[in-house]
Enzyme design. Structure first.
Site, PDB file in Angstrom:
ATOM      1  CE  LYS A 249      43.514  44.583  40.838  1.00 48.33           C
ATOM      2  NZ  LYS A 249      43.845  43.166  40.979  1.00 48.33           N
TER       3      LYS A 249
ATOM      4  N   GLY B 241      37.364  41.489  37.722  1.00 47.79           N
ATOM      5  CA  GLY B 241      36.173  41.267  38.555  1.00 47.79           C
ATOM      6  C   GLY B 241      36.473  41.790  39.943  1.00 47.79           C
ATOM      7  CG  HIS B 242      37.951  45.205  40.639  1.00 45.35           C
ATOM      8  ND1 HIS B 242      38.368  46.366  40.068  1.00 45.35           N
ATOM      9  CD2 HIS B 242      38.935  44.300  40.381  1.00 45.35           C
ATOM     10  CE1 HIS B 242      39.552  46.182  39.491  1.00 45.35           C
ATOM     11  NE2 HIS B 242      39.898  44.935  39.669  1.00 45.35           N
TER      12      HIS B 242
ATOM     13  CD  GLN C  18      43.131  42.520  34.121  1.00 42.65           C
ATOM     14  OE1 GLN C  18      43.538  43.552  33.633  1.00 42.65           O
ATOM     15  NE2 GLN C  18      41.847  42.262  34.200  1.00 42.65           N
TER      16      GLN C  18
ATOM     17  CG  ASP D 178      41.445  37.215  40.745  1.00 42.07           C
ATOM     18  OD1 ASP D 178      40.611  38.009  40.283  1.00 42.07           O
ATOM     19  OD2 ASP D 178      41.902  36.249  40.110  1.00 42.07           O
TER      20      ASP D 178
HETATM   21  P1  IMP Z   1      42.664  37.753  29.221  1.00 43.20           P
HETATM   22  O1  IMP Z   1      43.021  38.957  30.022  1.00 43.20           O
HETATM   23  O2  IMP Z   1      41.199  37.428  29.226  1.00 43.20           O
HETATM   24  O3  IMP Z   1      43.262  37.779  27.853  1.00 43.20           O
HETATM   25  O4  IMP Z   1      43.358  36.477  29.952  1.00 43.20           O
HETATM   26  C1  IMP Z   1      44.777  36.320  30.018  1.00 43.20           C
HETATM   27  C2  IMP Z   1      45.183  35.726  31.365  1.00 43.20           C
HETATM   28  O5  IMP Z   1      44.972  36.683  32.401  1.00 43.20           O
HETATM   29  C3  IMP Z   1      44.383  34.473  31.779  1.00 43.20           C
HETATM   30  O6  IMP Z   1      45.243  33.613  32.504  1.00 43.20           O
HETATM   31  C4  IMP Z   1      43.319  35.037  32.704  1.00 43.20           C
HETATM   32  O7  IMP Z   1      42.842  34.072  33.623  1.00 43.20           O
HETATM   33  C5  IMP Z   1      44.113  36.133  33.407  1.00 43.20           C
HETATM   34  N1  IMP Z   1      43.278  37.218  33.894  1.00 43.20           N
HETATM   35  C6  IMP Z   1      42.704  38.199  33.186  1.00 43.20           C
HETATM   36  N2  IMP Z   1      42.026  39.033  33.980  1.00 43.20           N
HETATM   37  C7  IMP Z   1      42.198  38.591  35.234  1.00 43.20           C
HETATM   38  C8  IMP Z   1      41.753  39.070  36.503  1.00 43.20           C
HETATM   39  O8  IMP Z   1      41.097  40.099  36.644  1.00 43.20           O
HETATM   40  N3  IMP Z   1      42.143  38.321  37.579  1.00 43.20           N
HETATM   41  C9  IMP Z   1      42.911  37.209  37.458  1.00 43.20           C
HETATM   42  N4  IMP Z   1      43.344  36.737  36.293  1.00 43.20           N
HETATM   43  C10 IMP Z   1      42.999  37.427  35.195  1.00 43.20           C
END
Ligand code: IMP
Length: 422
Positions: A16, A40-41, A222, A13
């Site tokens: 990017k 989520g971009h 991420q 977040d």
């Molecule tokens: P998962 O990727 O859904 O398995 O989540 C694993 C961890 O990564 C959790 O703490 C999510 O909140 C975090 N996470 C996954 N994708 C994002 C992102 O795009 N931005 C911020 N945190 C993320």
């Protein structure tokens, strides 16, 4: 060489999407190499706000072909919905979106496993519930479903029903979900057929762009601190958002990349569980969340907010081999009377030596702060760094000198043109 990577330096977040959008104005190929619909971009264009989850932000520039690389885990249903959203904004997808036939595919079963297993954990990770972890588990367990399987619906159907059966047999999901998932599989198959037209081998495309020195932009999702190897394990995602993931996630050798740009917000945020040394659980944290609109673009969850964490950022610079930095959301700090940067950690009064060695007891560290006077004037929409107020320059200079990498871009608002480029 004209290959650039853009990666998240913190916990995701960082903004990017906007930086990729700005940089892709003259790029021919934009490729994602990891993650999936957990990202989520958010990008603000002349057509208004658009949130992309799987399609690279380059789709907003009609000069770009976009690749969903083999290292991704792609949800066809989410992708179909995203294509609809993008098309509504009069953006043409035709011949501009390619899904690697080796990318792994998220199914309704994986999403159900994700949600069910989180519910069972004593210390949940706080996943996005998008089926990311379970799909990567199947990939590494060598029983995954891939893009290529979308090309043969009969085989896909068999694989889906087999996976449903094994998920129930192995108590990955309760038997009570069987009927609901069988119905979901049927509608999933219909959408998969529509998505199958985007499936292709991307190897030749990437290689020919490299051979012809055409510009390629690699879009990370991420952030480094969520990396399965280098992040705050186990509170991480299941992929490799750091630059190391690029070579396996796209089949693109790292030495072909000339610039690695790390994106950092001027403060930190984190969604989900896990340690966060500079987290603010006071009015300043609330203010950052409110002004920065810090709510998840994928799940809508409020993001945890805190001051900039220099030890973590330095670690990120090193792990990724960053050659430059883009700072985002500078204007969010405009109203603060005092601004802090964490410059080190302490445990029981003892200064800790490095981020990596502190990682296993990050929960216990106490941040050491350097305080800066707030500038208390608007920086929104600034285009030239020399025009920034002195106190802002001082803050940025401190970050640049501490990180040892030039800050080449500073975002001063959500719109495309609210940016300082140097
Ligand atoms: P998962 O990727 O859904 O398995 O989540 C694993 C961890 O990564 C959790 O703490 C999510 O909140 C975090 N996470 C996954 N994708 C994002 C992102 O795009 N931005 C911020 N945190 C993320």
């Amino acid at each position: 060489m004209s290959v650039i990577s853009v990666v998240g330096g913190q916990w995701g977040d960082e903004g990017k999407g906007k930086i990729v959008d700005v940089l892709s104005s003259d790029v021919e190929l934009v490729a994602r190499y990891q993650g999936g619909a957990n990202a989520g971009h958010t990008v603000y264009t002349e057509e208004g706000k658009i949130v992309l989850h799987q399609i690279p932000s380059g789709i907003l520039r009609d000069n770009c072909v976009c690749i969903l690389g083999n290292g991704m885990v792609v949800d066809p249903e989410g992708l179909y919905e995203e294509i609809r959203q993008v098309s509504k904004k009069n953006i043409s997808i035709d011949n501009r979106l390619i899904l690697s036939h080796n990318a792994h595919i998220v199914t309704p079963i994986h999403k159900a496993i994700d949600i069910h297993s989180e519910g069972k954990l004593k210390n949940p990770i706080g996943t996005t519930g998008k089926g990311i972890g379970p799909t990567y588990v199947d990939k590494f367990n060598r029983r995954g479903i891939r893009g290529i399987d979308l090309l043969n619906l009969e085989i896909l159907r068999i694989k889906l029903y087999n996976r449903l059966e094994s998920a129930i047999e192995n108590f990955e999901i309760p038997l009570a979900l069987k009927l609901e998932l069988e119905e979901k599989i049927e509608s999933y198959l219909k959408i998969s057929e529509k998505i199958s037209i985007y499936v292709s081998d991307v190897y030749e495309i990437i290689q020919s762009h490299l051979d012809n020195s055409q510009k390629i932009l690699i879009e990370g999702a991420q952030g480094t601190l969520l990396d399965i190897d280098h992040g705050t394990y186990p509170y991480v995602t299941s992929s490799s958002p750091s630059t190391g993931g690029i070579s396996t996630g796209l089949g693109l050798p790292l030495h072909r990349i000339s610039r690695h740009i790390g994106i950092f917000k001027v403060y930190c945020t984190r969604v989900g569980e896990g340690p966060f040394p500079t987290e603010l659980q006071d009015e300043s944290g609330e203010l950052l969340r409110k002004i920065g609109k810090e709510f998840g673009a994928t799940t809508g969850r409020p993001r945890r907010c805190g001051w900039f964490d220099l030890p973590a950022a330095k670690f990120s610079v090193q792990v990724n081999g960053l050659t430059e930095i883009a700072l985002t959301k500078l204007d969010v700090l405009d109203k603060f009377e005092k601004i802090k940067i964490c410059t080190g950690y302490m445990i029981n009064g003892k200064i800790q030596s490095g981020y990596s060695s502190s990682m296993c007891n990050l929960q216990e560290v106490e941040p050491i702060y350097t305080e800066f006077p707030g500038w208390r004037t608007s920086t929104v929409g600034f285009h030239h760094s020399e025009n920034l107020p002195g106190k802002v320059k001082e803050y940025i200079r401190f970050l640049e000198e501490s990180l040892g990498v030039p800050i080449k871009l500073i975002s001063t608002g959500p719109a495309r043109d609210q940016i300082i480029e140097s």
